[in-house]
Design a protein around this motif. Structure first.
Motif: not given
Length: 336
Positions: A120-141
């Motif tokens: 529910n908090r993060q339903p975006s498939e693209d966000w999850h994939l980018l987060h797995l590929y490089n977490p700091r791309a979406v969450v800098s810390a």
């Protein structure tokens, strides 16, 4: 009085009795109780893809840093609508086969955020994939490690129709004629993460444990207007993970809202439709999922008003009535 120094037989029998008693109390009885647990009426079982994703989750040892348990304490209110109960795990704890029990995914550390309600908090498939590929791309810390083995680099000409291209920013991957493709395991893992949603209890008995998003709405309920909600806080909780707090987005992954022609359009219909229905019209950015079922008209109006008046944007506010009217049009179109 037992003399364990001399009566070794009594020592062994006593130790064995204590072991059997503790095993029964700690392992056997809870296991029997779990077998009698019933699922929550509206709880959905895992699909085949989601169950494969659970196995990938376990294989990658995600539970070493993430929990899936909302405790009945104040600090856990941000992670779910209510405290977790045994029925929440009815399907995820289903035995793999006769010989094997499914592994525990409850976790005990929160190096990363709890994932009980991440679907529910993060339903975006693209966000999850980018987060797995490089977490700091979406969450800098972020301190989460990257998972490059879940992705493949291929020639653009070799991309197949059913391949999922990951929207990677050019600052991380800038090779002309090459693309990053999500592997089968990566897609299944994301399927499982999107499945993780707390099921409401029958009778809506969740009001004593309201997450941040609903808490804001409840605190402002008396006003009954979008202006009574804090659009900035709602934006931070719902939109900032992709579009960032600065409204600048992530180049090559998620579009900027600052200076956007859609955001600043005097006619807010397109912007409202994007939030209600999602958006997948630009191949250079990831897909935006729909939020019509997750947000009320007042919440959407508050968020869009914040967007249209921040980061140098200067457009008229969006009202709750504006959103309600467009939502009605959307529902009529779907029912044709």
């Amino acid at each position: 009085m037992l003399n364990f120094h001399k009566e070794h037989r009594n020592l062994v029998l006593t130790a064995g009795g204590v072991f059997i008693a503790l095993s029964t109390l700690i392992a056997i009885l809870p296991a029997v109780q779990m077998q009698r647990t019933e699922p929550i009426p509206d709880e959905k079982p895992l699909t085949a893809n989601e169950r494969e994703g659970l196995h990938v989750y376990v294989a990658e040892n995600c539970m070493a840093c993430h929990t899936q348990q909302v405790r009945n304490i104040e600090m856990d209110k941000v992670w779910g609508n209510r405290p977790s109960i045994p029925s929440d795990y009815y399907y995820s704890k289903k035995r793999m086969d006769f010989w094997r029990q499914s592994p525990s995914v409850l976790g005990s550390e929160r190096t990363g955020p709890d994932l009980t309600n991440i679907g529910n908090r993060q339903p975006s498939e693209d966000w999850h994939l980018l987060h797995l590929y490089n977490p700091r791309a979406v969450v800098s810390a972020s301190v989460m490690p990257s998972y490059p083995w879940l992705f493949r680099e291929v020639d653009s000409a070799a991309v197949r129709k059913d391949d999922k291209i990951v929207a990677v920013p050019k600052t991380l991957f800038d090779k002309p004629g090459r693309k990053i493709i999500a592997s089968y395991d990566a897609l299944r893992l994301v399927d499982y993460l999107k499945y993780l949603k707390q099921t409401p209890l029958p009778g809506d008995n969740n009001d004593d444990f309201i997450p941040a998003l609903k808490k804001i709405q409840a605190e402002r309920a008396e006003s009954g207007t979008a202006q009574g909600l804090d659009g900035g806080k709602l934006y931070s909780q719902v939109c900032a993970a992709c579009h960032q707090e600065t409204g600048k987005g992530i180049a090559g992954a998620f579009p900027p809202l600052a200076g956007s022609t859609i955001v600043n359009d005097p006619n807010s219909e397109t912007l409202i439709r994007v939030v209600l229905q999602g958006y997948d019209a630009r191949t250079d950015f990831g897909v935006m999922p729909p939020f019509g079922d997750q947000l009320t008209d007042a919440e959407i109006a508050a968020i869009l008003t914040h967007e249209r008046s921040s980061w140098g944007n200067d457009a008229a506010p969006v009202t709750e009535e504006d959103v309600a009217k467009i939502r009605q049009y959307v529902e009529m179109e779907l029912n044709k």
